[in-house]
Design a protein around this motif. Structure first.
Motif, PDB file in Angstrom:
ATOM      1  N   VAL A 139       0.841  -1.205   0.000  1.00 26.46           N
ATOM      2  CA  VAL A 139       0.000   0.000   0.000  1.00 26.46           C
ATOM      3  C   VAL A 139       0.875   1.254   0.000  1.00 26.46           C
ATOM      4  CG1 VAL A 139      -1.687   1.347   1.324  1.00 26.46           C
ATOM      5  CG2 VAL A 139      -1.941  -1.140   1.148  1.00 26.46           C
ATOM      6  N   LYS A 140       1.910   1.252   0.822  1.00 27.03           N
ATOM      7  CA  LYS A 140       2.781   2.426   0.937  1.00 27.03           C
ATOM      8  C   LYS A 140       3.573   2.675  -0.348  1.00 27.03           C
ATOM      9  CE  LYS A 140       6.457   4.551   3.679  1.00 27.03           C
ATOM     10  NZ  LYS A 140       5.880   5.864   3.339  1.00 27.03           N
ATOM     11  N   ILE A 141       4.140   1.623  -0.910  1.00 24.75           N
ATOM     12  CA  ILE A 141       4.939   1.788  -2.129  1.00 24.75           C
ATOM     13  C   ILE A 141       4.075   2.281  -3.286  1.00 24.75           C
ATOM     14  CG2 ILE A 141       6.260   0.540  -3.890  1.00 24.75           C
ATOM     15  CD1 ILE A 141       7.316  -1.239  -1.586  1.00 24.75           C
ATOM     16  N   LEU A 142       2.906   1.697  -3.450  1.00 29.34           N
ATOM     17  CA  LEU A 142       2.003   2.146  -4.511  1.00 29.34           C
ATOM     18  C   LEU A 142       1.590   3.599  -4.281  1.00 29.34           C
ATOM     19  CD1 LEU A 142      -0.297  -1.015  -4.841  1.00 29.34           C
ATOM     20  CD2 LEU A 142       1.422  -0.250  -6.488  1.00 29.34           C
ATOM     21  N   GLY A 153       2.191   7.516  -6.258  1.00 27.96           N
ATOM     22  CA  GLY A 153       1.041   8.242  -6.783  1.00 27.96           C
ATOM     23  C   GLY A 153      -0.099   7.393  -7.279  1.00 27.96           C
ATOM     24  N   ILE A 154      -0.002   6.081  -7.103  1.00 25.99           N
ATOM     25  CA  ILE A 154      -1.053   5.177  -7.583  1.00 25.99           C
ATOM     26  C   ILE A 154      -2.168   5.115  -6.547  1.00 25.99           C
ATOM     27  CG2 ILE A 154      -1.572   2.785  -8.220  1.00 25.99           C
ATOM     28  CD1 ILE A 154       1.459   2.668  -9.098  1.00 25.99           C
ATOM     29  N   PRO A 155      -3.397   5.413  -6.911  1.00 21.84           N
ATOM     30  CA  PRO A 155      -4.494   5.435  -5.936  1.00 21.84           C
ATOM     31  C   PRO A 155      -4.815   4.041  -5.405  1.00 21.84           C
ATOM     32  CG  PRO A 155      -5.337   5.794  -8.161  1.00 21.84           C
ATOM     33  CD  PRO A 155      -3.844   5.814  -8.264  1.00 21.84           C
ATOM     34  N   VAL A 156      -4.881   3.927  -4.073  1.00 25.61           N
ATOM     35  CA  VAL A 156      -5.112   2.635  -3.419  1.00 25.61           C
ATOM     36  C   VAL A 156      -6.312   2.724  -2.492  1.00 25.61           C
ATOM     37  CG1 VAL A 156      -4.155   0.870  -1.900  1.00 25.61           C
ATOM     38  CG2 VAL A 156      -2.652   2.069  -3.499  1.00 25.61           C
ATOM     39  N   ASN A 157      -7.217   1.797  -2.669  1.00 20.81           N
ATOM     40  CA  ASN A 157      -8.312   1.551  -1.733  1.00 20.81           C
ATOM     41  C   ASN A 157      -8.003   0.244  -1.016  1.00 20.81           C
ATOM     42  OD1 ASN A 157     -11.214   1.585  -0.692  1.00 20.81           O
ATOM     43  ND2 ASN A 157     -11.239  -0.296  -1.893  1.00 20.81           N
ATOM     44  N   VAL A 158      -8.291   0.157   0.264  1.00 15.77           N
ATOM     45  CA  VAL A 158      -8.062  -1.083   1.002  1.00 15.77           C
ATOM     46  C   VAL A 158      -9.398  -1.732   1.327  1.00 15.77           C
ATOM     47  CG1 VAL A 158      -7.234  -2.103   3.151  1.00 15.77           C
ATOM     48  CG2 VAL A 158      -5.826  -0.434   1.940  1.00 15.77           C
ATOM     49  N   MET A 159      -9.500  -3.017   0.973  1.00 12.84           N
ATOM     50  CA  MET A 159     -10.700  -3.796   1.245  1.00 12.84           C
ATOM     51  C   MET A 159     -10.559  -4.474   2.605  1.00 12.84           C
ATOM     52  SD  MET A 159     -12.475  -3.365  -1.552  1.00 12.84           S
ATOM     53  CE  MET A 159     -13.709  -4.646  -1.355  1.00 12.84           C
ATOM     54  N   LEU A 160     -11.343  -4.049   3.568  1.00 13.04           N
ATOM     55  CA  LEU A 160     -11.406  -4.738   4.858  1.00 13.04           C
ATOM     56  C   LEU A 160     -12.495  -5.797   4.707  1.00 13.04           C
ATOM     57  CD1 LEU A 160     -11.365  -1.649   7.282  1.00 13.04           C
ATOM     58  CD2 LEU A 160      -9.451  -2.752   6.123  1.00 13.04           C
ATOM     59  N   ALA A 161     -12.159  -6.833   3.972  1.00 13.90           N
ATOM     60  CA  ALA A 161     -13.208  -7.756   3.563  1.00 13.90           C
ATOM     61  C   ALA A 161     -12.694  -9.188   3.528  1.00 13.90           C
ATOM     62  CB  ALA A 161     -13.725  -7.354   2.173  1.00 13.90           C
ATOM     63  N   PRO A 162     -13.501 -10.070   4.127  1.00 17.60           N
ATOM     64  CA  PRO A 162     -14.714  -9.755   4.865  1.00 17.60           C
ATOM     65  C   PRO A 162     -14.429  -9.502   6.347  1.00 17.60           C
ATOM     66  CG  PRO A 162     -14.514 -12.119   4.714  1.00 17.60           C
ATOM     67  CD  PRO A 162     -13.314 -11.544   4.006  1.00 17.60           C
ATOM     68  N   ILE A 163     -15.330  -8.792   6.970  1.00 17.82           N
ATOM     69  CA  ILE A 163     -15.310  -8.676   8.430  1.00 17.82           C
ATOM     70  C   ILE A 163     -16.052  -9.880   8.988  1.00 17.82           C
ATOM     71  CG2 ILE A 163     -16.030  -7.321  10.422  1.00 17.82           C
ATOM     72  CD1 ILE A 163     -13.798  -6.029   8.757  1.00 17.82           C
ATOM     73  N   ALA A 167      -3.880   2.040  10.240  1.00 14.70           N
ATOM     74  CA  ALA A 167      -2.630   1.542   9.658  1.00 14.70           C
ATOM     75  C   ALA A 167      -2.578   1.784   8.161  1.00 14.70           C
ATOM     76  CB  ALA A 167      -2.466   0.057   9.966  1.00 14.70           C
ATOM     77  N   VAL A 168      -3.672   1.505   7.458  1.00 10.21           N
ATOM     78  CA  VAL A 168      -3.636   1.644   5.992  1.00 10.21           C
ATOM     79  C   VAL A 168      -3.730   3.108   5.578  1.00 10.21           C
ATOM     80  CG1 VAL A 168      -4.542  -0.686   5.657  1.00 10.21           C
ATOM     81  CG2 VAL A 168      -6.137   1.251   5.672  1.00 10.21           C
TER      82      VAL A 168
END
Length: 357
Positions: A219-222, A226-236, A251-252
């Motif tokens: 996530v950090k390197i991307l 400048g690359i847009p990152v969404n994080v999937m907290l999936a599944p809960i 954290a993310v």
């Protein structure tokens, strides 16, 4: 009585019956006894890659609950072995079990790049974001050998077509230069799935995925590039990772993610049997509690196919989870947004290069 040994590095521990088949397969005790006497293993636990050549590769997504219009899957089955994976059921359509077969019988769509290029060159095709991994992970271990995802990303760049990626594998960083090139034209977004900050939890839920440390580094390197990152907290999953929503979000966000999304676990089709078998072996002290809480989120059933409620659930436990995610977004993602991808360049690049007039 002879018992099957626990298969290390796998999520599912058995192959439930494929509902489309009249016949079923079982491991009998007399066979296990024979193997023991002969000094042989009843199961070699190896992954087998099977080459396939489909006629189409891009699928129209009709579900109103899923935020994508088109998806593409270079592989069917997934060696990551996530015990909760909704894609397990689709393996039955190919004649395999949703259990161990899903993790060990991987169908490799060798002609995927050719099919994709043919679609992108069609005069009638209008650019809309195609999501890699709508079903199975495009950066699962098979990608190291076959590089189908990499070849497809090169085509998206060649034809200036928007693409999104969903993965939980740090292998995506192998293609960082291609992703950076796509991003110069606003053609790429990445969704990294992170379900826990605990390696112990990760190892039992998702045995062959990248470590949590590796995923957060990804996530950090991307993001740093400048690359847009969404994080999937999936599944809960109630009482497994539901207590980690706020620390995960923090954290993310600190790693550069622009947004988070989530779903509440649902165990449709054969996944209910696979998950129940798994949790009684792996977490017997809380198995009953977890299963009851999942049922509480889905009207008293592990299975939930209702549009509108299946992804977010209902009832008090689901409300607590959904409220916690809303709080996390307010607390850690204020003034952050994912960009809309650029679909205006493709029409003038259908021959593989920009048209001047």
């Amino acid at each position: 009585m002879f018992k099957k040994e626990i298969l290390k590095g796998r999520g599912a521990q058995h192959n439930p019956h494929n509902k489309f088949f009249e016949l079923s397969h079982e491991i009998r005790n007399d066979f296990l006894e024979f193997c023991e006497k002969e000094g042989e293993k009843a199961d070699d636990n190896k992954t087998l890659y099977l080459e396939t050549f489909p006629k189409t590769i891009v699928n129209k997504v009709k579900s109103p609950d899923i935020g994508m219009s088109y998806s593409m899957n270079a592989y069917q089955g997934c060696e990551h072995g996530c015990i909760y994976c909704y894609a397990r059921n689709s393996h039955e359509f190919w004649g395999f079990s949703a259990g161990l077969d899903f993790e060990r019988r991987i169908l490799v769509k060798k002609n995927a790049p050719e099919l994709l290029e043919a679609l992108l060159k069609k005069k009638t095709w209008k650019a809309q974001t195609i999501v890699l991994s709508g079903n199975t992970d495009c950066y699962q271990p098979a990608e190291k050998e076959f590089e189908i995802t990499k070849k497809c990303l090169e085509l998206f760049l060649k034809y200036k077509h928007p693409v999104a990626i969903i993965t939980k594998n740090a292998l995506i960083l192998r293609d960082l230069e291609i992703l950076k090139s796509l991003n110069r034209y606003g053609l790429i977004s990445v969704n990294i799935s992170i379900t826990s900050l605990s390696e112990k939890t990760r190892r039992i839920l998702e045995p062959r995925t990248a470590t949590i440390k590796k995923r957060i580094e990804t996530v950090k390197i991307l993001s740093d590039n400048g690359i847009p990152v969404n994080v999937m907290l999936a599944p809960i999953i109630p009482s497994i990772n539901s207590h980690e929503i706020l620390p995960l979000a923090k954290a993310v966000s600190n790693a550069g993610a622009l947004s988070i999304a989530h779903t509440i676990v649902r165990l449709n089709g054969s996944i209910g049997e696979i998950f129940t078998n798994w949790i009684n072996k792996t977490l017997p002290d809380r198995a009953g509690k977890v299963l009851r809480q999942i049922e509480n989120c889905h009207g008293g059933s592990l299975n939930d196919s209702r549009f509108g409620t299946r992804m977010r659930g209902e009832g008090n436990i689901a409300k607590q989870i959904n409220d916690m995610v809303r709080l996390a977004k307010i607390k850690y993602f204020k003034n952050k947004t994912m960009p809309v991808l650029n679909n205006t360049l493709h029409e003038q690049c259908k021959n593989g290069q920009f048209k001047l007039f």
